[in-house]
Design a protein around this motif. Structure first.
Motif, PDB file in Angstrom:
ATOM      1  N   GLY A 149     -10.443   1.231  -6.160  1.00 31.19           N
ATOM      2  CA  GLY A 149     -11.505   0.921  -5.208  1.00 31.19           C
ATOM      3  C   GLY A 149     -11.094   0.102  -4.005  1.00 31.19           C
ATOM      4  O   GLY A 149     -11.928  -0.151  -3.133  1.00 31.19           O
ATOM      5  N   LEU A 150      -9.808  -0.322  -3.910  1.00 29.88           N
ATOM      6  CA  LEU A 150      -9.368  -1.146  -2.789  1.00 29.88           C
ATOM      7  C   LEU A 150      -8.433  -0.354  -1.868  1.00 29.88           C
ATOM      8  O   LEU A 150      -7.473   0.271  -2.336  1.00 29.88           O
ATOM      9  CB  LEU A 150      -8.664  -2.418  -3.268  1.00 29.88           C
ATOM     10  N   TYR A 151      -8.699  -0.437  -0.558  1.00 28.67           N
ATOM     11  CA  TYR A 151      -7.934   0.306   0.447  1.00 28.67           C
ATOM     12  C   TYR A 151      -7.630  -0.626   1.624  1.00 28.67           C
ATOM     13  O   TYR A 151      -8.233  -1.691   1.767  1.00 28.67           O
ATOM     14  CB  TYR A 151      -8.728   1.527   0.927  1.00 28.67           C
ATOM     15  N   THR A 152      -6.703  -0.193   2.485  1.00 28.05           N
ATOM     16  CA  THR A 152      -6.349  -1.028   3.630  1.00 28.05           C
ATOM     17  C   THR A 152      -5.975  -0.184   4.834  1.00 28.05           C
ATOM     18  O   THR A 152      -5.487   0.948   4.686  1.00 28.05           O
ATOM     19  CB  THR A 152      -5.191  -1.984   3.266  1.00 28.05           C
ATOM     20  N   THR A 153      -6.211  -0.739   6.030  1.00 27.24           N
ATOM     21  CA  THR A 153      -5.876  -0.036   7.266  1.00 27.24           C
ATOM     22  C   THR A 153      -5.610  -1.049   8.368  1.00 27.24           C
ATOM     23  O   THR A 153      -5.998  -2.216   8.272  1.00 27.24           O
ATOM     24  CB  THR A 153      -7.007   0.927   7.680  1.00 27.24           C
ATOM     25  N   GLY A 154      -4.941  -0.618   9.425  1.00 24.53           N
ATOM     26  CA  GLY A 154      -4.665  -1.495  10.566  1.00 24.53           C
ATOM     27  C   GLY A 154      -3.468  -2.400  10.334  1.00 24.53           C
ATOM     28  O   GLY A 154      -2.567  -2.100   9.550  1.00 24.53           O
ATOM     29  N   TRP A 155      -3.441  -3.531  11.032  1.00 24.49           N
ATOM     30  CA  TRP A 155      -2.282  -4.426  10.990  1.00 24.49           C
ATOM     31  C   TRP A 155      -2.044  -5.021   9.607  1.00 24.49           C
ATOM     32  O   TRP A 155      -0.908  -5.279   9.236  1.00 24.49           O
ATOM     33  CB  TRP A 155      -2.466  -5.547  12.011  1.00 24.49           C
ATOM     34  N   ILE A 156      -3.085  -5.260   8.829  1.00 26.55           N
ATOM     35  CA  ILE A 156      -2.896  -5.806   7.495  1.00 26.55           C
ATOM     36  C   ILE A 156      -2.239  -4.764   6.585  1.00 26.55           C
ATOM     37  O   ILE A 156      -1.660  -5.087   5.554  1.00 26.55           O
ATOM     38  CB  ILE A 156      -4.247  -6.285   6.893  1.00 26.55           C
ATOM     39  N   ASN A 160       0.829  -1.203   0.000  1.00 23.39           N
ATOM     40  CA  ASN A 160       0.000   0.000   0.000  1.00 23.39           C
ATOM     41  C   ASN A 160       0.864   1.253   0.000  1.00 23.39           C
ATOM     42  O   ASN A 160       2.064   1.206   0.308  1.00 23.39           O
ATOM     43  CB  ASN A 160      -0.929  -0.016   1.221  1.00 23.39           C
ATOM     44  N   ASP A 161       0.245   2.365  -0.311  1.00 23.30           N
ATOM     45  CA  ASP A 161       0.937   3.654  -0.292  1.00 23.30           C
ATOM     46  C   ASP A 161       0.477   4.507   0.883  1.00 23.30           C
ATOM     47  O   ASP A 161       0.566   5.734   0.842  1.00 23.30           O
ATOM     48  CB  ASP A 161       0.703   4.406  -1.610  1.00 23.30           C
ATOM     49  N   GLY A 162      -0.015   3.866   1.918  1.00 29.20           N
ATOM     50  CA  GLY A 162      -0.571   4.574   3.061  1.00 29.20           C
ATOM     51  C   GLY A 162      -2.077   4.474   3.126  1.00 29.20           C
ATOM     52  O   GLY A 162      -2.690   4.897   4.101  1.00 29.20           O
ATOM     53  N   GLY A 163      -2.676   3.899   2.077  1.00 27.00           N
ATOM     54  CA  GLY A 163      -4.129   3.742   2.052  1.00 27.00           C
ATOM     55  C   GLY A 163      -4.601   2.871   0.918  1.00 27.00           C
ATOM     56  O   GLY A 163      -5.340   1.901   1.111  1.00 27.00           O
ATOM     57  N   HIS A 164      -4.172   3.196  -0.322  1.00 37.40           N
ATOM     58  CA  HIS A 164      -4.548   2.371  -1.472  1.00 37.40           C
ATOM     59  C   HIS A 164      -3.829   1.026  -1.429  1.00 37.40           C
ATOM     60  O   HIS A 164      -2.643   0.965  -1.116  1.00 37.40           O
ATOM     61  CB  HIS A 164      -4.158   3.057  -2.797  1.00 37.40           C
ATOM     62  N   VAL A 165      -4.535  -0.028  -1.766  1.00 39.05           N
ATOM     63  CA  VAL A 165      -3.886  -1.311  -2.025  1.00 39.05           C
ATOM     64  C   VAL A 165      -3.184  -1.199  -3.370  1.00 39.05           C
ATOM     65  O   VAL A 165      -3.766  -0.732  -4.353  1.00 39.05           O
ATOM     66  CB  VAL A 165      -4.913  -2.461  -2.041  1.00 39.05           C
ATOM     67  N   LEU A 166      -1.914  -1.630  -3.417  1.00 36.78           N
ATOM     68  CA  LEU A 166      -1.125  -1.525  -4.643  1.00 36.78           C
ATOM     69  C   LEU A 166      -1.023  -2.870  -5.338  1.00 36.78           C
ATOM     70  O   LEU A 166      -0.866  -3.903  -4.690  1.00 36.78           O
ATOM     71  CB  LEU A 166       0.278  -1.002  -4.331  1.00 36.78           C
ATOM     72  N   SER A 167      -1.096  -2.838  -6.648  1.00 36.17           N
ATOM     73  CA  SER A 167      -0.986  -4.066  -7.430  1.00 36.17           C
ATOM     74  C   SER A 167       0.470  -4.506  -7.484  1.00 36.17           C
ATOM     75  O   SER A 167       1.389  -3.741  -7.216  1.00 36.17           O
ATOM     76  CB  SER A 167      -1.519  -3.856  -8.844  1.00 36.17           C
ATOM     77  N   GLU A 168       0.662  -5.758  -7.807  1.00 35.48           N
ATOM     78  CA  GLU A 168       2.007  -6.298  -8.000  1.00 35.48           C
ATOM     79  C   GLU A 168       2.112  -6.830  -9.419  1.00 35.48           C
ATOM     80  O   GLU A 168       1.146  -7.404  -9.942  1.00 35.48           O
ATOM     81  CB  GLU A 168       2.278  -7.408  -6.982  1.00 35.48           C
ATOM     82  N   PRO A 169       3.225  -6.631 -10.129  1.00 39.91           N
ATOM     83  CA  PRO A 169       4.467  -6.047  -9.607  1.00 39.91           C
ATOM     84  C   PRO A 169       4.637  -4.556  -9.847  1.00 39.91           C
ATOM     85  O   PRO A 169       5.634  -3.974  -9.426  1.00 39.91           O
ATOM     86  CB  PRO A 169       5.526  -6.821 -10.400  1.00 39.91           C
TER      87      PRO A 169
END
Length: 456
Positions: A352-359, A336-345
């Protein structure tokens, strides 16, 4: 007429609830469905905090207020990636926030870590907190046990192992936990950390509480109280570090308490091998370490062998990924870049995908740290919404979601269902003079918190 922003938050622990609250308080017209794989909400607070910590569990009161808001709907008993796919969720939501936390244990890379009698912290926490995904029985026949790690989880485990069952019966522990603890033979708990007093990760309050029981004595060797220049600087710059050092110094200098159960805190001891015989733990071998001036340590070549029959590794939790969502197996986080879920590679944001907390950042920090995480994530989400970069979901009502799960034949639990489960647990506790007695079995929780046809 504009339609509200539709958001699915995956994980109803503190991280997910804080993110939901910030979205509601943003002033944006928003509808949030808060998904939880367990039948009950609150994640770490319900299934990761020791039962004798009512102060921390009081956080549930503030989380309750968040979930009472009409913009937030709880959808429990649903594991995303298993009971519903991410692509299926996109049919109903403009954005998805992953706050799935961590329950798996990190490995301890030393010989003997696979012997019978070695356990991950999460396994034991899951047992005593009544998590239905973990064992109902626990072997407590050992008289001496080792706990590897110097964080608050290590202290929780040491304290629960050292206390008597009757001391813990006033808490919400279920009957199976009380009965197992009542059979415990444990007399000594040895906690090992490879660095010194200024480097442990205990919080002052947790360390003080370790010695509150009249049945427990905390013992620290005066030789383990040592500081280098970096350690002294850490004490000067952080009040909590200095407080922890003072508490450890107090344990080292006081007269013996002569309590029947003892917790030994061994600093400057790095585990190098778990010893065994016939496949079972018989001891642990550590190397004495010393500070190098920077707050780190080096080995001295001096080894010690400790007589223990069980080893608990409290060296950190390990988040696990969600099917079809990018996951970094080395760091055990969603990139992630601090909020957005980033694709690989290529590292581009997944729309539309975000992340927070321990994950998002790994299993470090206290519960309160998730608030700043949630702020960064929700700010990015709301900016994307304002800029029109989110793709509107085709199905936009809660009735659509309810019909989807009904068609699947998959029962979901709700906020109203949680109130029924909460009332049942409180009634069970009241019958024994306690505030609550936790219901453990998954089906039993569903009977109270699931659809009324299950309840009836």
């Amino acid at each position: 007429m504009t339609t509200p922003l539709r958001v699915a938050v995956i994980g109803a622990g503190p991280a997910g609830i804080y993110a939901s609250d910030l979205l509601v308080k943003s002033g944006t017209d928003v509808q949030i469905d808060l998904y939880e794989k367990m039948p009950a909400p609150f994640g770490l607070i319900r299934y990761g905090v020791a039962p004798d910590h009512p102060r921390i569990k009081g956080i549930v009161m503030s989380l309750h207020k968040v979930l009472e808001q009409e913009q937030i709907e709880l959808i429990g008993n649903v594991e995303v990636g298993k009971d519903v796919t991410v692509e299926e969720l996109r049919e109903f939501y403009d954005a998805i926030v992953f706050s799935t936390g961590a329950t798996a244990d990190r490995d301890l890379d030393v010989p003997g870590s696979d012997l019978k009698g070695t356990h991950g912290a999460g396994e034991f926490v899951g047992f005593y907190d009544g998590n239905p995904n973990f064992s109902r029985d626990w072997d407590l026949n050992a008289e001496k046990v080792a706990v590897i790690g110097v964080g608050n989880v290590a202290l929780d485990i040491a304290r629960i192992l050292a206390k008597t069952a009757d001391e813990l019966h006033v808490t919400e522990i279920p009957d199976n936990v009380y009965e197992n603890l009542g059979r415990s033979a444990i007399k000594e708990v040895h906690v090992f950390g490879r660095r010194g007093p200024a480097q442990v990760k205990f919080t002052p309050q947790e360390l003080k509480e370790l010695d509150h029981s009249p049945n427990v004595e905390v013992v620290v060797d005066p030789e383990d109280i040592d500081y280098d220049e970096a350690s002294e600087e850490a004490r000067r710059s952080k009040k909590a570090v200095d407080q922890v050092c003072q508490i450890l110094e107090g344990y080292a200098m006081r007269e013996p308490k002569n309590a029947p159960h003892k917790i030994f805190v061994h600093l400057f001891h790095s585990p190098v091998e778990i010893l065994g015989e016939d496949g079972k733990v018989t001891g642990i071998k550590t190397e004495r370490t010393e500070l190098d001036g920077t707050g780190n340590v080096t080995g001295t070549g001096e080894f010690h062998t400790w007589d223990v029959q069980q080893v608990y590794r409290a060296v950190g939790y390990r988040p696990e990924g969600v099917k079809d969502v990018p996951f970094d197996p080395e760091r055990c986080v969603m990139p992630n870049d601090g909020g957005h879920v980033l694709s690989e590679p290529n590292g581009e944001p997944v729309p539309g995908l975000y992340t927070t907390g321990w994950i998002k950042r790994g299993p470090v920090g206290l519960i309160g740290n998730t608030k700043s995480d949630a702020k960064d994530t929700t700010t990015m989400l709301l900016e994307d919404h304002a800029n029109g970069t989110l793709t509107p979901a085709p199905k936009r009502t809660r009735e659509d979601v309810a019909a989807f799960f009904e068609a699947k034949g998959h029962p979901i639990t709700t906020w109203e269902g949680w109130h029924r489960l909460d009332a049942a647990e409180r009634a069970a506790g009241e019958a024994e003079g306690r505030e609550r007695k936790k219901i453990v079995e998954w089906d039993d929780m569903l009977k109270h918190s699931g659809p009324q046809d299950i309840v009836d």
